[in-house]
Design an enzyme around this catalytic site. Structure first.
Site, short mmCIF file in Angstrom:
data_model
loop_
_atom_site.label_atom_id
_atom_site.label_comp_id
_atom_site.label_asym_id
_atom_site.label_seq_id
_atom_site.Cartn_x
_atom_site.Cartn_y
_atom_site.Cartn_z
N SER A 101 1.27 -1.03 -0.21
CA SER A 101 -0.36 -0.12 -0.14
C SER A 101 0.25 0.88 -0.14
CB SER A 101 -1.09 -0.19 1.09
OG SER A 101 -1.90 1.43 0.75
N HIS A 117 -2.19 -1.53 -4.07
CA HIS A 117 -3.76 -1.69 -4.63
C HIS A 117 -4.41 0.23 -4.39
CE1 HIS A 117 -4.21 -2.11 0.15
NE2 HIS A 117 -4.05 -0.44 0.24
#
EC number: 3.4.21.92
Length: 229
Positions: free
Chosen positions: A129, A154
């Protein structure tokens, strides 16, 4: 000389409430005791490594809280200190992070781009992330990962509650961050924005070699790499 904090009286500083360390963190942070003509000096290992221009980004020991405002403030302060100390010498940011707050991560990212030294990023363990985003944001040519590291990208996570207008405001903010992060990832990796948008719709895990092919990093660090001239 490396000692456990229980082996040296100066290590009591790690138990000081002023340090605000979680109990598990204070219990396992090693002390480095240096001898000099002026006597002994004790450092926690992270402070000692900071003298070598090495910064660690990760969850606190024993937890996986990831990047929050407190972590970001600490990283930013270290970056600014090293910039003031020597604006020409590289800084090494080691990343083992599950991600965290987008705004806290962007504070680190903007500081990396603001300071004068090159920031070499290196993933060990996991960069997921926001951790993966910061890994990709290092100085081009100086973004690295160890062979068994994992990297995951993501879209930003978020939720909203309350009145409909409040939910709409939060949704717009999440979409703004999603668009901004995708644009920057496209810039750092060289991938088309359409591919970034598709790949970040769900968790997208990569090995170190796959991350190199994707453009998130520039090299996979091996012992041979370190030994080569």
């Amino acid at each position: 000389m490396l000692q456990s904090r229980y082996d040296h009286p100066l290590s009591a500083i790690l138990r000081s409430p002023a340090l605000n360390l979680p109990p598990t963190h204070a219990n396992i942070v090693p002390m480095v005791v240096e001898q000099s003509g002026r006597g002994e000096r004790a450092f926690d290992i992270y402070s000692r490594l900071l003298r070598e221009r090495i910064i660690f980004l990760g969850g606190g020991a024993g937890d996986r809280r990831g990047i929050d405002d407190a972590v970001a403030d600490s990283i930013v302060a270290q970056l600014l200190f090293l910039d003031a100390e020597d604006p020409e010498k590289d800084i090494y940011l080691y990343i083992n992070s599950p991600g965290g707050s987008v705004t806290a991560g962007m504070a680190i990212y903007d500081t990396m781009k603001h300071i004068r030294p090159d920031v070499c990023t290196l993933c060990f363990g996991l960069a997921a992330s926001m951790g993966a985003f910061l890994l990709s944001g290092g100085t081009p040519g100086k973004r690295m990962a160890l062979p068994n590291a994992r990297i995951m990208i993501h879209q930003p996570l978020g939720g909203a509650q309350g009145q409909a207008v409040d939910i709409e405001i939060q949704a717009r903010e999440i979409l703004y961050h999603k668009r901004k992060l995708n644009e920057l990832l496209s810039q750092h990796t060289g991938q088309p924005i359409e591919r970034i948008e598709a790949d970040t719709e769900r968790d997208f895990f990569m090995s170190a070699e796959e991350a190199k092919a994707y453009g998130l990093i520039d090299q996979v660090v091996t012992r041979q790499t370190l030994l080569s001239p």
